[in-house]
Write a protein that holds these residues in place. Structure first.
Motif: not given
Length: 292
Positions: A280-281, A284, A277
């Motif tokens: 992924k952040e 982004e 997670m």
């Protein structure tokens, strides 16, 4: 996929369970020593009692006035199975192994056309036998409120069994319990207690010591036979008590280790999910910065 919050809750729950199983293991270990000592101390007395009565009984078995507890009713049709188990679970296969032995014995007798009745000592045995033999259970005794087993508990059971025998409700009584060998080994055992089984002497055995009794055999046997039944039941209860704590200690040790394995696996999955997670952040954020 479960959220990080759900994973944290699951890990915390497993840790709480591990603490409980560890505490139960320690309690069982502390009680096992005393229970094992009591069981081992009762064995010589019970075995010697049985041997002495067998010696006296050899001279009286063929006598016309021999007690029915020794000579039997002359029939072998109705069998009472006295099944002694624990009052609690969380002890591995301790209770189920005793019940399995009693159930197999009952099924063998039924296949031979015999009638079977059950006398249950202990709640767990009653619960398991009720599923298939509910109509054959004639009586049950629970010892859950007894903090320390005493001879009086076995004597009460023995009196109830003997009263049923005297009323002609059965011909043969077999006692089922678990003999304690070690923490990881408990042996389901069947022992006939009514009528008394008198072992025949081997042909090459040394001649037995001759004893003289006062009063005579015919007078002393009616007193000793009920006492012997109570002693054998007391021994079975003590063996069961030690076997229960040994089995529970082993089961809780396995449960504690399994909980530790689960915690490690759940923590690994949690860390991997959290890392994924975060990655992924970051991707982004970088993608958004490049787009600007």
């Amino acid at each position: 996929m479960a959220s990080l919050k759900d994973m944290r809750v699951r890990i915390a729950s497993t840790k709480a369970t591990q603490k409980i199983t560890k505490a139960m293991q320690m309690v069982a270990a502390s009680k096992l020593r005393r229970a094992q000592t009591a069981a081992e101390a009762a064995r010589p007395y019970a075995e010697k009692m049985d041997a002495v009565i067998s010696d006296i009984a050899k001279a009286a078995t063929s006598s016309p006035g021999a007690p029915t507890l020794l000579a039997g009713t002359g029939k072998d049709q109705v069998h009472l199975l006295l099944v002694c188990t624990g009052e609690r679970g969380l002890c591995g296969a301790f209770n189920s192994s005793i019940v399995r032995l009693a159930r197999e014995h009952a099924q063998k007798l039924i296949a031979q056309g015999k009638e079977v009745k059950f006398f249950c000592v202990g709640r767990k045995g009653l619960e398991q036998l009720r599923r298939t033999f509910e109509k054959q259970i004639v009586e049950s005794v629970e010892l859950r409120s007894v903090r320390q087993l005493g001879f009086v508990n076995a004597e009460d059971v023995a009196k109830k069994v003997i009263a049923r025998f005297n009323n002609g409700e059965f011909d043969v009584c077999t006692l089922f319990y678990s003999r304690f060998r070690s923490v990881i080994a408990q042996i389901p055992t069947a022992q006939q207690i009514i009528p008394l089984v008198v072992e025949a002497s081997a042909a090459n055995a040394a001649p037995a010591v001759s004893y003289e009794y006062e009063p005579e055999e015919d007078e002393i046997l009616p007193r000793l036979l009920p006492r012997n039944i109570a002693v054998q039941i007391f021994r079975a209860l003590l063996e069961n008590n030690a076997s229960f704590y040994g089995a529970q200690m082993s089961a809780m040790d396995n449960a504690t280790r399994n909980a530790g394995d689960m915690i490690r696996k759940q923590t690994l999955i949690y860390n991997r999910t959290r890392q994924a997670m975060i990655t992924k952040e970051l991707i982004e954020i970088i993608s958004g910065a490049e787009a600007m």
